[in-house]
Design a protein around this motif. Structure first.
Motif, PDB file in Angstrom:
ATOM      1  N   ALA A  27      56.183  39.453  40.026  1.00  0.00           N
ATOM      2  CA  ALA A  27      55.166  40.513  40.041  1.00  0.00           C
ATOM      3  C   ALA A  27      53.795  40.038  39.587  1.00  0.00           C
ATOM      4  CB  ALA A  27      55.610  41.671  39.150  1.00  0.00           C
ATOM      5  N   ASP A  29      51.380  37.811  40.520  1.00  0.00           N
ATOM      6  CA  ASP A  29      50.235  37.751  41.437  1.00  0.00           C
ATOM      7  C   ASP A  29      49.804  39.147  41.869  1.00  0.00           C
ATOM      8  OD1 ASP A  29      49.917  34.985  41.399  1.00  0.00           O
ATOM      9  OD2 ASP A  29      51.370  34.672  43.011  1.00  0.00           O
ATOM     10  N   THR A  30      50.766  40.024  42.096  1.00  0.00           N
ATOM     11  CA  THR A  30      50.439  41.399  42.501  1.00  0.00           C
ATOM     12  C   THR A  30      49.734  42.141  41.381  1.00  0.00           C
ATOM     13  OG1 THR A  30      52.351  41.450  43.993  1.00  0.00           O
ATOM     14  CG2 THR A  30      51.391  43.564  43.354  1.00  0.00           C
ATOM     15  N   ALA A  33      46.201  40.911  41.419  1.00  0.00           N
ATOM     16  CA  ALA A  33      45.442  41.360  42.593  1.00  0.00           C
ATOM     17  C   ALA A  33      45.150  42.858  42.550  1.00  0.00           C
ATOM     18  CB  ALA A  33      46.204  41.007  43.872  1.00  0.00           C
ATOM     19  N   ARG A  34      46.128  43.647  42.151  1.00  0.00           N
ATOM     20  CA  ARG A  34      45.956  45.106  42.122  1.00  0.00           C
ATOM     21  C   ARG A  34      45.368  45.611  40.805  1.00  0.00           C
ATOM     22  NH1 ARG A  34      51.541  47.338  45.048  1.00  0.00           N
ATOM     23  NH2 ARG A  34      51.209  46.261  47.048  1.00  0.00           N
ATOM     24  N   GLY A 342      45.068  33.380  45.661  1.00  0.00           N
ATOM     25  CA  GLY A 342      46.489  33.413  45.380  1.00  0.00           C
ATOM     26  C   GLY A 342      47.031  32.189  44.680  1.00  0.00           C
TER      27      GLY A 342
END
Length: 386
Positions: A27, A29-30, A33-34, A342
């Motif tokens: 989780a 990287d998400t 990013a979010r 990323g």
């Protein structure tokens, strides 16, 4: 170092690593990013016992000592600094409530925070007050059976989503800690997004416009906010950050070693080039040195040494500077790939910079450690052996 652990410590470490690799790492990287940590993951942290882990079991904790807590924080930092920061903030607030709260406050909030059902935030920093915590300007005044809070806090981790705020104010002319619920009238939350590092830590500015809370919302007593409540909680935050930086440094070393072994330049792997070998050697040595300082800080805390506060400061200062240096070297080894969208080492690089600022900027900690080491006849100034 694993061979030096006790059987229980090895068991705990494997438990922490398995959860971090299986649940948190996918989780990370998400989250970056979010710019948010999803609620289901927070509930998983609670169900697994990662929140308020040092509290007794009757409050939903696991009764971990400092050494085991440090191992947990390292694995969190290795996989996701935002999650490590989240756990630390919850622990800082729950520790304050468990130490200084009245029974009703403990019963209401501690099990909820430990289970991940309620989120807490630690409100010390203000728009014009950072490291100088004594200069808090948010005010609280008595008004019958209520306390009226006015002022603003900024750069508050998880302020966007917190249900409970531990707010440091000037009350009756003294530095004091007060609990304020998010839905109290007069509370306004402004998200702060697109940060350089720790982008998933959901920072916010919290404004209090004559916010009314019950008179029994004080934690401890008037005047105990800085010297007791904040100081003890910040020690936990700094200790967690120090170990998290060790984990981040280890992640950079692991990624760089793997990439250097597979990437070929001038007819041979990067790992066979002497300058790259030198970088990897420095990364290895510095990360191990940081880990040893963290172990020393944990042992001091478990022994309740009078200098454990400064051991935590030392570990935080060294580990954060090491993490920032190693993360920069990791990006350098990866080259353009390390700068691409990323790229894990790019995230490590941004987060590592934040570590030199949160829980006490490096320069502030240098000043504190300099004063400590200069105390005439101070045993710790002579080293561990005295």
């Amino acid at each position: 170092m694993i061979s030096q652990l006790t059987a229980e410590q090895r068991h705990r470490w494997r438990e922490f690593r398995a959860f971090a690799d299986g649940v948190i790492a996918p989780a990370a990287d998400t989250i970056d990013a979010r710019q948010e940590i999803p609620r289901p993951l927070i509930r998983e942290l609670g169900e697994a016992g990662w929140l308020s882990a040092m509290l007794p079991e009757r409050w939903g904790g696991r009764g971990l000592d400092a050494a085991h807590y440090g191992m947990m924080a390292e694995e969190l930092g290795r996989t996701c600094s935002n999650v490590r920061n989240f756990v630390a903030v919850q622990d800082m607030v729950s520790h304050a409530v468990s130490m200084w709260g009245i029974p009703e406050q403990k019963l209401r909030w501690l099990p909820e925070i430990a289970a991940g059902r309620r989120i807490a935030a630690f409100l010390l920093t203000e728009p014009d007050t950072g490291s100088d915590a004594q200069d808090v300007r948010t005010e609280a005044k008595d008004d019958g059976s209520e306390i009226v809070v006015s002022g603003a806090k900024k750069w508050i981790s998880f302020g966007q989503c917190a249900d409970l705020f531990l707010v440091f104010v000037q009350y009756q002319g003294r530095h004091t800690a007060i609990l304020v619920e998010r839905d109290s009238p007069g509370v306004h939350v402004t998200p702060l997004t697109d940060m350089l590092g720790l982008r998933g830590s959901m920072l916010a500015e919290i404004t209090f416009e004559e916010c009314r809370v019950p008179a029994d919302s004080v934690i401890g007593h008037p005047g105990s906010g800085l010297a007791f409540v904040a100081a003890n909680s910040l020690d936990i935050g700094r200790y967690s950050t120090a170990w998290g930086c060790v984990g981040l440094a280890q992640a950079c070393l692991d990624a760089s070693s793997a990439y250097a072994a597979e990437r070929r330049q001038y007819g041979k792997p990067l790992a066979d080039h002497q300058l790259v070998q030198q970088m990897l050697a420095d990364m290895l040595t510095q990360s191990r040195a940081a880990r040893l300082l963290c172990w020393q800080a944990g042992q001091a805390a478990d022994r309740e040494d009078e200098d454990s506060h400064y051991e935590a400061l030392t570990a935080k200062y060294f580990s954060s500077t090491v993490a920032a240096r190693i993360a920069g070297q990791a990006v350098q080894i990866h080259g353009a790939r390390g700068m691409g969208a990323g790229a894990a080492v790019g995230r490590f690089f941004r987060d590592a910079k934040a570590m030199e600022i949160i829980e006490g900027a490096s320069q502030v900690i240098q000043q504190l450690l300099g004063r400590w080491s200069a105390v005439a006849g101070h045993p710790s100034a002579l080293g561990p052996s005295g």
